[in-house]
Enzyme design. Sequence first.
Site, PDB file in Angstrom:
ATOM      1  N   PRO A   9       0.794  -1.227   0.000  1.00 55.55           N
ATOM      2  CG  PRO A   9      -0.752  -1.514   1.710  1.00 55.55           C
ATOM      3  CD  PRO A   9       0.455  -2.128   1.098  1.00 55.55           C
ATOM      4  CG  ASN A  10      -0.262   4.325   1.223  1.00 54.80           C
ATOM      5  OD1 ASN A  10      -1.228   4.806   0.642  1.00 54.80           O
ATOM      6  ND2 ASN A  10      -0.335   3.834   2.453  1.00 54.80           N
ATOM      7  NE  ARG A  17       3.977   6.806   1.756  1.00 61.70           N
ATOM      8  CZ  ARG A  17       4.273   5.590   2.193  1.00 61.70           C
ATOM      9  NH1 ARG A  17       4.805   4.697   1.377  1.00 61.70           N
ATOM     10  NH2 ARG A  17       4.025   5.247   3.430  1.00 61.70           N
ATOM     11  CE1 TYR A  22       9.197   5.304   3.280  1.00 64.04           C
ATOM     12  CE2 TYR A  22       7.524   7.021   3.181  1.00 64.04           C
ATOM     13  CZ  TYR A  22       8.045   5.883   3.761  1.00 64.04           C
ATOM     14  OH  TYR A  22       7.404   5.305   4.844  1.00 64.04           O
ATOM     15  CG  ASN A  73       8.596  -1.713   0.524  1.00 66.27           C
ATOM     16  OD1 ASN A  73       7.987  -1.829   1.589  1.00 66.27           O
ATOM     17  ND2 ASN A  73       9.239  -0.609   0.183  1.00 66.27           N
ATOM     18  CB  ALA A  76       1.444   0.292   6.498  1.00 66.78           C
ATOM     19  CG  ASP A  86      -0.330 -17.199   8.633  1.00 68.76           C
ATOM     20  OD1 ASP A  86       0.672 -17.281   9.369  1.00 68.76           O
ATOM     21  OD2 ASP A  86      -1.496 -17.166   9.073  1.00 68.76           O
ATOM     22  CD  GLU A  97      10.733  -7.222   6.147  1.00 72.89           C
ATOM     23  OE1 GLU A  97      11.342  -8.179   6.704  1.00 72.89           O
ATOM     24  OE2 GLU A  97      10.047  -6.401   6.782  1.00 72.89           O
ATOM     25  NE  ARG A 106      10.031   6.235   8.927  1.00 69.08           N
ATOM     26  CZ  ARG A 106       9.105   6.046   7.977  1.00 69.08           C
ATOM     27  NH1 ARG A 106       9.248   5.084   7.087  1.00 69.08           N
ATOM     28  NH2 ARG A 106       8.061   6.841   7.929  1.00 69.08           N
ATOM     29  NE  ARG A 110       6.895   4.508  10.083  1.00 69.96           N
ATOM     30  CZ  ARG A 110       5.819   4.603   9.293  1.00 69.96           C
ATOM     31  NH1 ARG A 110       5.489   3.609   8.505  1.00 69.96           N
ATOM     32  NH2 ARG A 110       5.093   5.698   9.271  1.00 69.96           N
TER      33      ARG A 110
HETATM   34  C1  DQA Z   1       8.233   1.313   4.027  1.00 69.20           C
HETATM   35  C2  DQA Z   1       8.266   1.474   5.559  1.00 69.20           C
HETATM   36  C3  DQA Z   1       6.891   1.221   6.168  1.00 69.20           C
HETATM   37  O1  DQA Z   1       6.938   1.407   7.571  1.00 69.20           O
HETATM   38  C4  DQA Z   1       5.866   2.179   5.595  1.00 69.20           C
HETATM   39  O2  DQA Z   1       4.583   1.883   6.096  1.00 69.20           O
HETATM   40  C5  DQA Z   1       5.887   2.228   4.105  1.00 69.20           C
HETATM   41  C6  DQA Z   1       7.171   2.199   3.411  1.00 69.20           C
HETATM   42  C7  DQA Z   1       9.589   1.661   3.383  1.00 69.20           C
HETATM   43  O3  DQA Z   1       9.780   1.335   2.206  1.00 69.20           O
HETATM   44  O4  DQA Z   1      10.442   2.277   4.036  1.00 69.20           O
HETATM   45  O5  DQA Z   1       4.840   2.378   3.469  1.00 69.20           O
HETATM   46  O6  DQA Z   1       7.941  -0.041   3.731  1.00 69.20           O
END
Ligand code: DQA
Length: 143
Positions: A9-10, A17, A22, A73, A76, A86, A97, A106, A110
Amino acid sequence: MKILVLHGPNLNLFGRRETAIYGLTTFADINRAIEEQARELGVEVEIFQSNHEGALLDKLHERIDDCDGCVINPGALTHYSIALHDCLKAVPFPTVEVHLSNVARREPFRHQSFVSPAAEGTIAGLGWRGYLLALRWLVESRQ
Ligand code: DQA
């Protein structure tokens, strides 16, 4: 060799963003760099982004018998998705990851990852290049 690259997400908003965290590299630029590296390494990549947990799980299920490794990635979802944990344990291929930011530096929420225990390893804090390092590791460790 076929590698699945999943963005949670996002992450489609990378480049616009919270750029202080980032960076300014766009989501499209990141995916181009991944595709270029895949070509150099001689592997096939499928890149998939979703803002929906279930869609990411469905993609992993879809590729269960047709994938050699996954770079994810989870955004959240990292911090709360037992379903993703799972699922990564259920699939037979290895996962790396990736986080652009150094999540350990952070907010405390997180610091917990439900994905890390299901992954071979984690790359965090190295920006978008983390995806390339993860991809290279998956390919080289299987040759
Ligand atoms: C993230 C870190 C996560 O905590 C966050 O919710 C993201 C981006 C990162 O790439 O640093 O959406 O995965």
